[in-house]
Enzyme design. Sequence first.
Site, PDB file in Angstrom:
ATOM      1  N   CYS A  91       0.801  -1.227   0.000  1.00  0.00           N
ATOM      2  CA  CYS A  91       0.000   0.000   0.000  1.00  0.00           C
ATOM      3  C   CYS A  91       0.831   1.272   0.000  1.00  0.00           C
ATOM      4  O   CYS A  91       0.517   2.221  -0.727  1.00  0.00           O
ATOM      5  CB  CYS A  91      -0.971  -0.011   1.168  1.00  0.00           C
ATOM      6  SG  CYS A  91      -0.219   0.024   2.810  1.00  0.00           S
ATOM      7  N   HIS A 122      -2.864   1.412   6.752  1.00  0.00           N
ATOM      8  CA  HIS A 122      -3.072   1.405   5.307  1.00  0.00           C
ATOM      9  C   HIS A 122      -2.791   2.805   4.787  1.00  0.00           C
ATOM     10  O   HIS A 122      -3.086   3.796   5.450  1.00  0.00           O
ATOM     11  CB  HIS A 122      -4.495   0.972   4.951  1.00  0.00           C
ATOM     12  CG  HIS A 122      -4.747   0.891   3.478  1.00  0.00           C
ATOM     13  ND1 HIS A 122      -3.905   0.239   2.612  1.00  0.00           N
ATOM     14  CD2 HIS A 122      -5.745   1.411   2.715  1.00  0.00           C
ATOM     15  CE1 HIS A 122      -4.372   0.342   1.385  1.00  0.00           C
ATOM     16  NE2 HIS A 122      -5.493   1.060   1.418  1.00  0.00           N
ATOM     17  N   ASP A 166      -7.341   5.693  -3.721  1.00  0.00           N
ATOM     18  CA  ASP A 166      -6.507   4.590  -3.248  1.00  0.00           C
ATOM     19  C   ASP A 166      -6.123   3.690  -4.419  1.00  0.00           C
ATOM     20  O   ASP A 166      -6.974   2.988  -4.965  1.00  0.00           O
ATOM     21  CB  ASP A 166      -7.277   3.791  -2.193  1.00  0.00           C
ATOM     22  CG  ASP A 166      -6.394   2.783  -1.476  1.00  0.00           C
ATOM     23  OD1 ASP A 166      -5.244   2.597  -1.899  1.00  0.00           O
ATOM     24  OD2 ASP A 166      -6.861   2.185  -0.496  1.00  0.00           O
TER      25      ASP A 166
END
Length: 685
Positions: free
Chosen positions: A275, A332, A355
């Site tokens: 991530c 995250h 994202d």
Amino acid sequence: MTQEAMDIERWDLEIKANNISHHTELNGDERLIVRRGQPFIVNFYLKPGGQKFTPGKASFTLIVETGPLPRKESDTKVCFGLRDYTVDTEWSASVSNGPTEDAVSVSISSSPNAPIGLYSLTLDQEGTKTRLGEFILLFNAWCPRDAVHMRNEEKRQEYVLAQHGFVYKGTPKRIKGTPWNFGQFETGILDVCLKILDENPKFVADADQDTSARRNSVYVTRVLSAMINSCDDRGVLVGNWSGDYEDGEHPGHWIGSGDILRKWAESGSVSYGQCWVFAAVACTVSRALGIPCRVVTNFGSAHDTNANLLIEKLYDEDGKPLDDDDSIWNFHVWVDSWMRRPDLGPEFDGWQASDPTPQEKSEGVYCCGPVPLNAIKEGEMTKKYDAPFVFAEVNADVVEMVQLASGELYQFSTETKSVGRCISTKAVGSDTRQDVTHQYKYPEGSKEERQVFEKARHTNKLQQRGEEPGIQVKIKLADNMTLGSDFEVHARIANNTMEAKVCSFMLFAFTVSYDGKRGEPCGFTSEKVELSIGEEKRIPLKVKYTHYGSALTPDRMIKLSAFAIDKETRQYHKADKTIVLDEPDLEIKLLDEATVNESTTAELFMMNPLPEPLKDCCFNVEGVGLTQGKMLTMKVGAVGAKQEARAKVEFTPSSAGNTVLFVNFDSDKLKNIQSSIKVVVNDTE
């Protein structure tokens, strides 16, 4: 008046000066890179002794083009002439004295809504075209009319120009900032970023439409969210959380975006990323293209797979965890990009979360966002894009349940504060951490936060059911509604708002003909309905034959209308539904084979569905080649309630082949009941 052409010896794009003016000098001075909505200068040097430029006597047109299929209709090709001065709303140009006596200085201003990308610049003098060169046009955080405009210079320096920063990892009690080299101005990186746009599937499918759409920072950000991962396309990074990285680089190996982007441009998708790598690369590309961007870390980040805004942890009766799809990541990382949202309204301008880490599909593709932080904070689950998923990441409740041997679930714990903690990004102008949790949600456990959570869950349930907020009224019909029977229908009234409601409710039934003409009433009920938040009630209505039978038309239709009146707002909510009552079956049975010129018999049956006798009953029969062009009528007389009408009809076929026998039943109370049967007529031997 005849226009005079400039006699040009050479021209200068003034790359160094223009790039400095447009805050792109860190890209170097080998080519012109400008930001939209802001003028740049091109100097033309005329031949000594040649034709001079005289305002009013000499003029020209400039042509800018971008993409493989430049079109005026797509705003990827624009032609514009000289004005007295440039304007900040569209492509325009003006002239002034140049740096020397034989020079003309042309100021060119791009539209603040122009598509970003690589452009060609052409001079057109009375049909004689001179290609002046190329330039790259970027989003412009310094331009008030640009959608990515930021007022604060210190923030522009941080979120557009800063090439170094930190990515935060760890736990809420031990947050560590890892340095990262974004390097958006390193040699070749901007070209790679433009290549990413050209490799995206939307460009491949429709280059004209995609190139034109690059005017929109929302569109570009969503494309980047999909293209930084490689799940659906030839994206930049391959994700890997398995622990086996032998055929690629461990995600922790990377310390900057430059190597990753260059490797992708040279040989395709790069292995591997997680991530923080996906987010850091997305930040590099966004800043390179001119979109203000920051990397954000969420500690205790929920991954809600079924979109119910809950993280459900399951255990068996011995306390052993059961496999489930929902999870909570220790941390995250994603990105926030700054832009206006004309598609949603000014209250949703500002930071937008997106994202690029592939978790769940959005519109069939692994991408997420951009969704306004204000929509997340206020629980606005209907706002684009992917608001429920991001909301759950920072504000889901954690529910723990035991699955009993019977399969029943027993909930024993609810935790409301473990998700979405210490949301962090690098502070503006310093190497310290800034906590931005308050931008994503109200203080954990506060009245506002709980209200927003309940609102979000409620709205999300409505979305999943395909319903809108407000008072909803629907009518549910019975499974069997046969002519002559009594049956029950239900109205459903639901309070899809965030406050209790008191409504006056009425449900009407009346007969109706096929042309919409209203007949006699045949049913009614009313009551005062009190509904708590999210509550739904069912209100029945018995529709009786004794009420509708005498008023029914031959179309056998009954219309239902339900009204709910909000007593506080006096708003009316209505639902309608039309019933066509099932008619009885009319059966036809041939007693022997049909043969030309020989008598054939058919037996006719129909059950009287009514709770009262029928009078003047008859069957009318006809068929091409069967009844000599006549209608045969078989009178039955009276048929008792729930009794069967029976008759036999004899006919003599006149021609061989396939045909159809049609039968119609009529009576005083029951008309136009029809049926048919195929008949194969044999020729005589």
